[in-house]
Write a protein that holds these residues in place. Structure first.
Motif, PDB file in Angstrom:
ATOM      1  N   CYS A 134      40.997  -9.062  -2.248  1.00 15.36           N
ATOM      2  CA  CYS A 134      39.785  -9.030  -1.441  1.00 15.36           C
ATOM      3  C   CYS A 134      39.242 -10.447  -1.247  1.00 15.36           C
ATOM      4  N   PHE A 144      36.341 -11.159  -0.395  1.00 12.65           N
ATOM      5  CA  PHE A 144      34.884 -11.166  -0.535  1.00 12.65           C
ATOM      6  C   PHE A 144      34.407 -11.126  -1.978  1.00 12.65           C
ATOM      7  N   HIS A 145      35.306 -10.901  -2.913  1.00 13.71           N
ATOM      8  CA  HIS A 145      34.876 -10.978  -4.315  1.00 13.71           C
ATOM      9  C   HIS A 145      36.005 -11.631  -5.109  1.00 13.71           C
ATOM     10  N   CYS A 201      37.376  -2.492   0.664  1.00 13.94           N
ATOM     11  CA  CYS A 201      37.589  -3.071  -0.659  1.00 13.94           C
ATOM     12  C   CYS A 201      37.270  -1.981  -1.674  1.00 13.94           C
ATOM     13  N   CYS A 220      33.350  -4.944  -4.285  1.00 11.59           N
ATOM     14  CA  CYS A 220      32.512  -4.828  -3.083  1.00 11.59           C
ATOM     15  C   CYS A 220      32.230  -3.369  -2.736  1.00 11.59           C
TER      16      CYS A 220
END
Ligand SMILES: [Zn+2]
Length: 666
Positions: A34, A36-37, A56, A60
C-alpha cells in the motif's frame, strides 16, 4: 455518460497504479504494498481490474476508484484530479478559463470548417466530372465504396481558388481558411490560393473523432511531395495525431495490440480486410506524444516498417552517420534508441517487423490477407530487431565491421531500462558477433545526453502528459452500492446543505453508538466526496446565508455546482420534522455502511476462496484476517442500528404523546 465515467472508460486503473506501486497478478486481481501506509511485510493493497477499483486491506482499510487513488496519491483535489486524468484520457473538459474558452472556440470553428471541407471534397470525389481519374485511382487501389465513404475520401479540384470561393460563399473569410490550412498565403505578393489542388484528399481526425486536417495525395506521377499534409494549425499537429485512431480505438482495446503502419492506404486496406487495430504515423518517427495517446488503449505496439524505411534510414550499420548527416526535419521514420527509451518510460512493449521487400501493408493485404497476421506474429522486440539488422550479412572475419556494429548497437542496448533484459541482449549480441560477452562490458560507447541528442531526434517534451503523471498512482474502492444507498447519500447531503447545524448532532450520535464520524469515505461519488469536504470545512455554526456562501466557495467549479444543483432538487425536510431529522440521517449512514461492509465481506470471501484454490498463502493470511474483522464490523453497525431504531420508536411515541397532550392542553 458523465465526464468521470468517460475518463474511467478510457483509463485502466492497473496502468495508473502500476506507475507508482509494483503490482503482482494474483488471480483476478493485482496486489502490492500500500502506498498510503508504511508497510513492507504483507502486500495488503489490492487492485480489481474488473471493477476498476482499489482497496487497502491493511491499516488504511479504505478504497476507491481511479480518481480517489490519484487524489490521495498526489494530494490533488477533485478538480485537479479531474483535470489531470481528463488530459491523460484525452477527454475534453468544458473550458473554464476565458483563454481556454477562446482557444476552444477557435478550435471548434476550425474543426467545423474542416468538416465542411471534408464534405465538400467528398462530394466532389463522388460526383464531379473532373474527379473521374481520382475515382479510377481509388478503385484501382482496391478500395470499396464503403471504405471511401467511411474514411470520407475526397477530391480537391485542379484550381487555385475553387475551395476558397466555395467557403467564402459560406461566410468564412480568407483568414479562417488560412488558419485551417486550406489556403496558402504568399506574403510577398500578398496573395492567397488553394493549398490543395488536384489531389486525393484524406481527412485526418483526432482520437475523439474531431476533424483535424488532411493528407493529400498527388495524382501527378511526378508531383512532389507525394503526400503533403495540412500545415501545422491550431488543430493539426502531426506529431500528436495518428491516422485512423478514431476508428481503431475500440479494436485496439479488443486486440490488446496496435499495429502502426506508414501509410493512409495501409490503414484503409487493413480496415477493409477486417484488421482494424491499425493506425498510421504521418511521415515522422513515432513521438512520445503519439505513443502516450496509444497507450490509453494498449501497452503493446507493433511497428510494421516498409523494407525501404527500415533500409534507408535504418540500415543500422550506417545509421550513426546517417543521423548526423540527416537534417532533423528529414524523414527519420525509425528511431531505435528513441523507441527503446519511450518503451522504458511508458512501460510498454514495442515490437518491430519488416515487410517483405517490395511490399507495403496495402499491397501485402491485397495479395493475401492471411499474410498479415502471420507477418505480425514475427514482430520482434526493438533491440532484437536492431541486432538482427545490424548483423545481417556481416562478414565474421572483418574485425572492424564487428566493432562498428558494437558501436551502433550497444547504445541501444544500454537504453534498455530492465537490467535482466539488457543483459539478455548483450548475450545475444555477443553470440551473434562470436565474441566474448565480457568484452562488450569494456567497450566505451557514447552515452552523454548531448551525444544522444545529436544522433537521435530532439527529445520532444510531452505536452499531453506532464511529468507529474509519470508518478501518478492509481486505485478505487470496491463499488457495491445500490441505487437505494445512493439516494440515501444524496438525501443526506441535501439535508446537510439545508441544515448544516445538524451535522454536529449527527456526529455526536454516531460517537455515542461507537461508530466512526462521517468522512468523505462514506460517499462513493467523487463530487459528493469533494462536496462533503467543502461542507466539513465550513464553520460549525453556519450563518443563515450558508447556501450562498457555499455556492461562492465553489467558485468556478462547474462540476460541483452542477451536483449541488441536482441535490437541491431533492425535497428539503419540513421544519416540523426537524427534530427527528438527525436520527433519520444517522440511520441512513448506518444503512449504507452496513450495505457496503456486507458487500465487501462477500467480495473478500470470494477472494479468500480464490487464494485457497491458488494456494497463495500470503493472500490467504490477508483475506483470512479480513474474514475475522469484517463480520464484527457488521455486528457493530447492526447493534447501533438497532439501538437507534429503538430510540426512534420511543421518540416517535413521545412525540405523538406530546402532540396529544398539547392538543388536550388546549
Ligand atoms: Zn494502506
Amino acid at each position: 455518460m458523465t465526464i468521470t465515467d468517460e475518463i474511467k472508460s478510457r483509463l485502466d486503473i492497473v496502468d495508473v497504479v502500476s506507475e507508482s506501486v509494483q503490482l503482482r497478478k494474483s488471480g483476478s486481481s493485482y496486489t502490492g504494498f500500500c502506498p498510503f501506509h508504511p508497510n513492507t511485510r504483507t502486500p495488503a493493497f489490492v487492485v480489481f481490474p474488473n471493477t476498476q477499483t482499489w482497496r487497502c486491506f491493511g491499516a488504511c482499510a479504505e478504497g476507491g476508484d481511479i480518481f480517489s487513488y490519484v487524489m490521495k496519491k498526489e494530494g490533488w483535489d477533485f478538480k485537479e484530479a479531474l483535470k489531470q486524468l481528463a488530459q491523460r484520457a484525452g477527454v475534453e473538459l468544458a473550458p473554464q478559463q476565458p483563454e481556454d474558452k477562446k482557444r476552444r472556440a477557435l478550435e471548434d470553428k476550425l474543426s467545423d470548417l474542416l468538416s465542411g471541407a471534408a464534405d465538400y471534397f467528398h462530394q466532389l470525389l463522388l460526383h464531379a466530372p473532373q474527379a473521374e481519374a481520382v475515382r479510377q485511382y481509388v478503385t484501382g487501389r482496391g478500395l470499396t465504396k464503403e471504405t471511401v465513404a467511411l474514411f470520407k475520401l475526397g477530391y480537391a479540384l485542379d484550381s487555385w481558388d475553387a475551395c476558397r470561393n466555395h467557403f467564402n460563399m459560406q461566410g468564412y473569410d480568407d483568414e479562417d481558411l488560412v488558419d485551417a490550412g486550406l489556403l496558402t498565403l504568399n506574403e510577398e505578393k500578398d496573395t492567397r490560393y488553394d493549398r490543395f489542388r488536384n489531389r486525393l484528399m484524406i481527412p485526418i481526425y483526432d482520437a475523439s473523432g474531431r476533424m483535424a486536417g488532411f493528407g493529400a495525395r498527388t495524382l501527378d506521377p511526378d508531383g512532389l511531395p507525394k503526400y503533403p499534409n495540412s500545415p501545422q494549425t491550431a488543430v493539426f499537429d502531426k506529431s500528436r495525431l495518428l491516422f485512423g485512431l478514431d476508428l481503431a480505438r475500440r479494436y485496439i482495446r479488443e486486440a490488446r495490440q496496435v499495429v502502426i503502419v506508414e501509410g493512409y492506404m495501409d490503414v484503409m486496406q487493413a480496415w477493409q480486410a477486417g484488421f482494424r487495430n491499425v493506425v498510421a504515423q504521418m511521415g515522422t518517427a513515432l513521438t512520445e506524444a503519439q505513443l502516450r495517446l496509444l497507450k490509453r488503449y494498449t501497452k503493446r505496439f507493433v511497428l510494421a516498417l516498409d523494407a525501404d524505411a527500415a533500409g534507408a534510414t535504418a540500415t543500422l550499420r550506417s545509421l550513426e552517420v546517417a543521423r548526423e548527416v540527416l537534417d532533423r526535419e528529414a524523414d527519420v521514420r525509425f528511431d531505435a534508441r528513441g523507441l527503446v527509451r519511450h518503451e522504458g518510460r511508458l512501460q510498454a512493449d514495442i515490437r518491430v517487423v519488416t515487410l517483405p521487400e517490395g511490399f507495403d501493408p496495402d499491397k501485402l493485404i491485397r495479395a493475401d490477407p492471411s499474410a498479415w497476421p502471420s507477418l505480425l506474429d514475427q514482430a520482434k522486440p526493438i533491440v532484437a530487431y536492431v541486432i538482427d539488422i545490424a548483423t545481417d550479412g556481416l562478414d565474421m572475419h572483418d574485425g572492424k565491421a564487428k566493432a562498428a556494429v558494437v558501436q551502433q548497437v550497444l547504445p541501444v542496448i544500454n537504453d534498455v531500462v530492465n537490467p535482466v533484459e539488457r543483459e539478455h541482449y548483450r548475450q545475444i549480441l555477443a553470440r551473434q558477433l562470436q565474441v566474448d560477452e565480457r568484452v562488450l562490458h569494456k567497450v566505451a560507447v557514447p552515452t552523454s545526453r548531448k551525444r544522444v541528442r545529436a544522433v537521435g531526434q530532439p527529445v520532444e517534451p510531452s505536452r499531453t502528459a506532464p511529468d507529474s503523471l509519470e508518478s501518478v498512482g492509481l486505485a478505487v474502492a470496491i463499488r457495491g452500492s445500490t441505487a437505494a444507498s445512493e439516494m440515501r447519500r444524496a438525501d443526506f447531503l441535501r439535508q446537510c446543505l439545508a441544515f448544516p447545524h445538524l451535522i454536529s448532532q449527527i456526529d455526536k450520535k454516531l460517537a455515542i453508538h461507537q461508530q466512526a464520524l462521517i468522512t468523505e469515505a462514506d460517499f462513493t461519488r467523487l463530487d459528493d466526496k469533494a462536496l462533503w469536504r467543502q461542507i466539513r470545512q465550513r464553520p460549525t455554526h453556519w450563518p443563515v446565508a450558508t447556501m450562498d456562501d457555499l455556492w461562492d466557495s465553489l467558485d468556478d467549479d462547474e462540476y460541483l455546482r452542477e451536483r449541488v444543483q441536482t441535490l437541491l432538487s431533492i425535497p428539503q425536510t419540513p421544519e416540523s420534522e426537524l427534530d427527528r431529522l438527525p436520527d433519520r440521517l444517522v440511520l441512513s449512514v448506518l444503512d449504507w455502511r452496513l450495505e457496503r461492509t456486507k458487500s465487501l465481506l462477500s467480495e473478500v470471501e470470494r477472494l479468500f476462496r480464490e487464494s485457497q484454490a491458488q494456494e497463495n498463502l500470503e493472500m490467504l493470511e490477508l483475506y483470512g484476517q479480513q474474514l475475522r474483522e469484517l463480520p464484527s464490523q457488521v455486528r457493530s453497525i447492526d447493534r447501533a442500528r438497532g439501538a437507534m431504531s429503538a430510540t426512534g420508536r420511543r421518540q416517535t411515541k413521545e412525540h405523538r404523546n406530546m402532540k396529544r397532550n398539547t392538543v388536550r392542553g388546549d
